[in-house]
Design an enzyme around this catalytic site. Structure first.
Site, PDB file in Angstrom:
ATOM      1  N   ARG A  53      27.255  -0.128 -18.575  1.00 48.30           N
ATOM      2  CA  ARG A  53      28.584  -0.556 -18.989  1.00 48.30           C
ATOM      3  C   ARG A  53      29.399   0.669 -19.360  1.00 48.30           C
ATOM      4  O   ARG A  53      28.902   1.540 -20.073  1.00 48.30           O
ATOM      5  CB  ARG A  53      28.535  -1.526 -20.166  1.00 48.30           C
ATOM      6  CG  ARG A  53      29.875  -2.232 -20.401  1.00 48.30           C
ATOM      7  CD  ARG A  53      29.814  -3.238 -21.522  1.00 48.30           C
ATOM      8  NE  ARG A  53      28.979  -4.392 -21.207  1.00 48.30           N
ATOM      9  CZ  ARG A  53      28.882  -5.472 -21.980  1.00 48.30           C
ATOM     10  NH1 ARG A  53      29.558  -5.528 -23.109  1.00 48.30           N
ATOM     11  NH2 ARG A  53      28.103  -6.471 -21.635  1.00 48.30           N
ATOM     12  N   SER A 149      31.792  -8.374 -19.981  1.00 53.17           N
ATOM     13  CA  SER A 149      31.898  -9.370 -21.044  1.00 53.17           C
ATOM     14  C   SER A 149      33.265  -9.300 -21.734  1.00 53.17           C
ATOM     15  O   SER A 149      34.289  -9.511 -21.100  1.00 53.17           O
ATOM     16  CB  SER A 149      30.755  -9.191 -22.042  1.00 53.17           C
ATOM     17  OG  SER A 149      30.689 -10.270 -22.937  1.00 53.17           O
ATOM     18  N   HIS A 150      33.287  -8.975 -23.027  1.00 48.91           N
ATOM     19  CA  HIS A 150      34.549  -8.960 -23.768  1.00 48.91           C
ATOM     20  C   HIS A 150      35.029  -7.540 -24.070  1.00 48.91           C
ATOM     21  O   HIS A 150      35.830  -7.329 -24.974  1.00 48.91           O
ATOM     22  CB  HIS A 150      34.407  -9.751 -25.074  1.00 48.91           C
ATOM     23  CG  HIS A 150      33.260  -9.282 -25.918  1.00 48.91           C
ATOM     24  ND1 HIS A 150      32.012  -9.878 -25.870  1.00 48.91           N
ATOM     25  CD2 HIS A 150      33.162  -8.284 -26.809  1.00 48.91           C
ATOM     26  CE1 HIS A 150      31.204  -9.251 -26.709  1.00 48.91           C
ATOM     27  NE2 HIS A 150      31.879  -8.285 -27.299  1.00 48.91           N
ATOM     28  N   ASP A 300      34.629 -16.186 -24.484  1.00 52.53           N
ATOM     29  CA  ASP A 300      35.043 -14.823 -24.130  1.00 52.53           C
ATOM     30  C   ASP A 300      35.236 -14.765 -22.607  1.00 52.53           C
ATOM     31  O   ASP A 300      34.967 -15.738 -21.900  1.00 52.53           O
ATOM     32  CB  ASP A 300      34.049 -13.783 -24.663  1.00 52.53           C
ATOM     33  CG  ASP A 300      32.696 -13.809 -23.969  1.00 52.53           C
ATOM     34  OD1 ASP A 300      32.369 -14.827 -23.327  1.00 52.53           O
ATOM     35  OD2 ASP A 300      31.955 -12.821 -24.060  1.00 52.53           O
ATOM     36  N   ASP A 302      33.794 -13.643 -19.866  1.00 46.89           N
ATOM     37  CA  ASP A 302      32.751 -14.037 -18.905  1.00 46.89           C
ATOM     38  C   ASP A 302      32.030 -15.295 -19.357  1.00 46.89           C
ATOM     39  O   ASP A 302      31.039 -15.704 -18.759  1.00 46.89           O
ATOM     40  CB  ASP A 302      31.769 -12.893 -18.654  1.00 46.89           C
ATOM     41  CG  ASP A 302      30.869 -12.603 -19.834  1.00 46.89           C
ATOM     42  OD1 ASP A 302      31.330 -12.738 -20.999  1.00 46.89           O
ATOM     43  OD2 ASP A 302      29.692 -12.229 -19.630  1.00 46.89           O
ATOM     44  N   ASP A 304      30.091 -16.288 -21.848  1.00 45.68           N
ATOM     45  CA  ASP A 304      28.749 -16.467 -22.394  1.00 45.68           C
ATOM     46  C   ASP A 304      28.778 -16.573 -23.919  1.00 45.68           C
ATOM     47  O   ASP A 304      27.772 -16.905 -24.532  1.00 45.68           O
ATOM     48  CB  ASP A 304      27.785 -15.362 -21.923  1.00 45.68           C
ATOM     49  CG  ASP A 304      28.206 -13.967 -22.337  1.00 45.68           C
ATOM     50  OD1 ASP A 304      29.286 -13.794 -22.926  1.00 45.68           O
ATOM     51  OD2 ASP A 304      27.422 -13.017 -22.059  1.00 45.68           O
ATOM     52  N   GLU A 399      22.489 -15.666 -31.884  1.00 47.22           N
ATOM     53  CA  GLU A 399      22.747 -14.427 -32.609  1.00 47.22           C
ATOM     54  C   GLU A 399      24.136 -14.521 -33.227  1.00 47.22           C
ATOM     55  O   GLU A 399      25.003 -15.240 -32.723  1.00 47.22           O
ATOM     56  CB  GLU A 399      22.631 -13.202 -31.705  1.00 47.22           C
ATOM     57  CG  GLU A 399      23.652 -13.101 -30.604  1.00 47.22           C
ATOM     58  CD  GLU A 399      23.479 -11.839 -29.763  1.00 47.22           C
ATOM     59  OE1 GLU A 399      22.573 -11.042 -30.057  1.00 47.22           O
ATOM     60  OE2 GLU A 399      24.259 -11.668 -28.817  1.00 47.22           O
ATOM     61  N   GLU A 400      24.334 -13.773 -34.321  1.00 48.96           N
ATOM     62  CA  GLU A 400      25.574 -13.903 -35.085  1.00 48.96           C
ATOM     63  C   GLU A 400      26.814 -13.533 -34.275  1.00 48.96           C
ATOM     64  O   GLU A 400      27.919 -13.954 -34.602  1.00 48.96           O
ATOM     65  CB  GLU A 400      25.508 -13.066 -36.368  1.00 48.96           C
ATOM     66  CG  GLU A 400      25.114 -11.597 -36.196  1.00 48.96           C
ATOM     67  CD  GLU A 400      26.195 -10.742 -35.605  1.00 48.96           C
ATOM     68  OE1 GLU A 400      27.369 -10.925 -35.976  1.00 48.96           O
ATOM     69  OE2 GLU A 400      25.879  -9.895 -34.746  1.00 48.96           O
TER      70      GLU A 400
END
Length: 592
Positions: A53, A149-150, A300, A302, A304, A399-400
């Site tokens: 990434r 992702s984000h 978000d 993508d 997920d 997860e948080e």
């Protein structure tokens, strides 16, 4: 330009098949921009458990055609060598809507086709969970999703799923990285003939939506609800999947945030396309106020991850944290499991070690198994698979960072599944005269009050970060080299009861070896548990470095009987963490 940099530039210009990025580098050379060349060329972007990434630019340290081709060549060779029947099982490739995503997905597919490996390819943009779902459904050898992702709009990424349909973990990351270094020379690829290859197999989302439908328990009740939902896709890919999922659950159509409904790689209305970021839900809140909605749902880009907000009795919006959503989902899963009549001793739930300990408290009170693991769904998914092998049923993990996993068909986070599961939950709560926030208060009364305060310090100097953590491991200055670390003994008046350091491999609560049961972290990661034995107030504080950003992150949770006391305690802990433990001013640490 020194000889080393010249070699890197020359090698780039020789290998890069893309004229645009070659011209980028040539211009930097012509302009004598040595500083920028150094940033672009070194160090090489490293393949890890998160795949790749980074920023989309020319150079060995960036994301571009050449890096994608080399990564795919290395991954292909590694998979053929290490996954049984990979040549016939094929791989899954998908992409989001970011700049270059479609081309990079085609390049990835072309590399595997070039080696005679079948590719399941989705022509249009998809949400990330569809790749791991398809890996499992097709029994594929691996999966690749092109997404960041984000992350900000200038970034993109290359995420890899192993044959078990979970993101890769050690030692595969190192094995793939080594294989990439062995396959640097890009083979000629013809994208024009991609779709005429007999090895290219298309996949659709029909099986995925059968899975989504299987998660629905109260379709009749859903269809009767008067609740109004507003949904934002955050300029991402979720809207078509969300529309279909709402239909399957029998839920009334949501009101979309029109300005953020369709995919836009420039994310024009948000600074960061992450529902957790301050201000990211402003347009959704404005839309919800306009139409008189009860709840806001957000995915978000993508799709997920999932976030939600509820309109309070005073008209103000309550945005739930990832831990609060995790608690609500865990409670709903527990209620459904109890209703099934199955023994609670066979139920298990999973959360990352930096997530709330409320599910742990729930498990102790109710008699089901709670398992914690390192941060990231690569660990949550693999932990769930291990528990399944031991005979447990694992209907939920989280997860948080607003990532939630449901059922046994998909061992990764899914924003679409989470959205409809939340919508159905609040429908059932409304039937009982409750809201999500009122139900959360009931859960606090039953299992104890838990409150989180997560944030970070900004530090661009690795030496400073290392010095800070070295000081925490030798806090009184009396630790000996190779001996037991000396950590702080108190914080905000609480006595430190346990320290788990997943960098050096020490856990004070696991005698006689004092070795942690969790695997070691590649960066700095220390967790402190402290308590006031007089009133039972407790905190869990985890400090860790970020693998992708110049940050020292901290995850803080307090628990106790009195909400006001916990809130004040968290304020004191954050203050002492900043001023005394981190020495933020002295070390020049930035704050958000």
């Amino acid at each position: 330009m020194d000889a080393n940099l010249k070699d890197l530039v020359d090698q780039w210009l020789r290998l890069d098949p893309d004229g645009e990025t070659r011209d980028e580098v040539k211009k930097l050379v012509r302009d004598g921009n040595i500083a920028e060349l150094r940033k672009r060329m070194s160090p090489r972007i490293e393949f890890g458990t998160a795949g790749l990434r980074g920023r989309m630019e020319a150079g060995w340290a960036r994301m571009n055609d050449l890096i994608i081709i080399q990564a795919s060549q290395g991954l292909c060779a590694y998979v053929l060598k290490n996954v049984q029947d990979a040549q016939s099982r094929g791989v899954v490739v998908g992409h989001d809507h970011r700049h270059h995503s479609e081309k990079w997905a085609k390049l990835t597919a072309a590399v595997f086709l070039d080696r005679g490996v079948p590719v399941y390819f989705h022509e249009s943009v998809i949400h990330t969970p569809l790749v791991p779902f398809t890996v499992k459904a097709k029994n594929a050898a691996c999966g690749v999703m092109i997404t960041a992702s984000h992350n900000p709009k200038d970034d993109n990424g290359y995420k890899v799923y192993w044959e078990n349909a979970v993101q890769i973990i050690e030692p595969h990351d190192k094995g793939i990285s080594a294989s990439i270094r062995e396959h640097q020379e890009p083979r000629p690829l013809n994208l024009e003939h991609l779709f005429s290859s007999p090895l290219l197999r298309k996949f659709d989302d029909s099986a995925y939506f059968e899975y989504i439908k299987s998660l629905c328990h109260y379709q009749s009740l859903n269809s009767q609800t008067a609740l109004k939902f507003v949904n934002t896709s955050m300029h991402g890919v979720s809207d078509p999947a969300m529309t279909k999922a709402f239909e399957l659950f029998g839920l009334p159509k949501y009101i979309p945030v029109e300005a953020q409904r369709t995919p836009d790689p420039n994310f024009p209305t948000v600074k960061f396309p992450n529902p957790e970021e301050k201000g990211a839900l402003d347009l959704a809140i404005a839309t919800a106020n306009e139409v008189g909605a009860d709840y806001i749902l957000a995915q978000d880009p993508d799709s997920d991850r999932f976030a939600a907000a509820e309109k309070g009795p005073d008209g103000k919006w309550i945005q739930f944290t990832g831990d609060q959503l995790g608690t609500l989902f865990a409670s709903a899963c527990l209620d459904k499991y109890k209703a099934s009549g199955k023994p609670l001793s066979k139920l298990a739930m999973v959360a990352s070690t930096v997530s709330s300990k409320m599910i742990e408290a729930m498990a102790q009170a109710e008699g089901f198994k709670f398992a914690e693991c390192l941060t990231g769904f690569k660990y949550i998914g693999n932990t769930a698979l291990s528990l399944e092998k031991e005979g447990y049923e694992v209907p939920f993990g989280y997860e948080e960072a607003i990532g939630f996993m449901f059922g046994s068909e998909l061992r990764d986070k899914d924003g679409v599944a989470a959205s409809v599961m939340f919508a159905e939950l609040v429908v059932t709560l409304q039937k009982a005269g409750k809201t999500a926030s009122s139900h959360l208060k009931e859960l606090y009364e039953r299992y104890g009050f838990f409150q989180t305060s997560n944030s970070y310090f900004i530090c661009t100097e690795p030496q400073t970060i290392n010095a800070i953590f070295a000081r925490l491991r030798n806090y009184d200055g009396n630790a000996t080299t190779g001996g037991t670390p000396h950590y702080p003994r108190t914080i905000a008046g609480l006595e430190v009861a346990r320290v788990r350091d997943l960098t050096v491999g020490y856990d004070s609560g696991n005698p006689p070896s004092y070795k942690p049961t969790l695997p070691l972290s590649s960066g700095h990661m220390i967790q402190f548990r402290a308590e006031n034995k007089a009133d039972g107030t407790k905190i869990t504080l985890t400090t860790r470095t970020s693998g992708t950003e110049p940050k020292i992150k901290y995850y803080l949770e307090g628990s106790g009987k009195d909400a006001a006391a916990v809130n004040e305690l968290l304020r004191k802990v954050v203050q002492e963490l900043s001023e005394v433990w981190m020495e933020a001013d002295k070390n020049g640490l930035g704050k958000p």
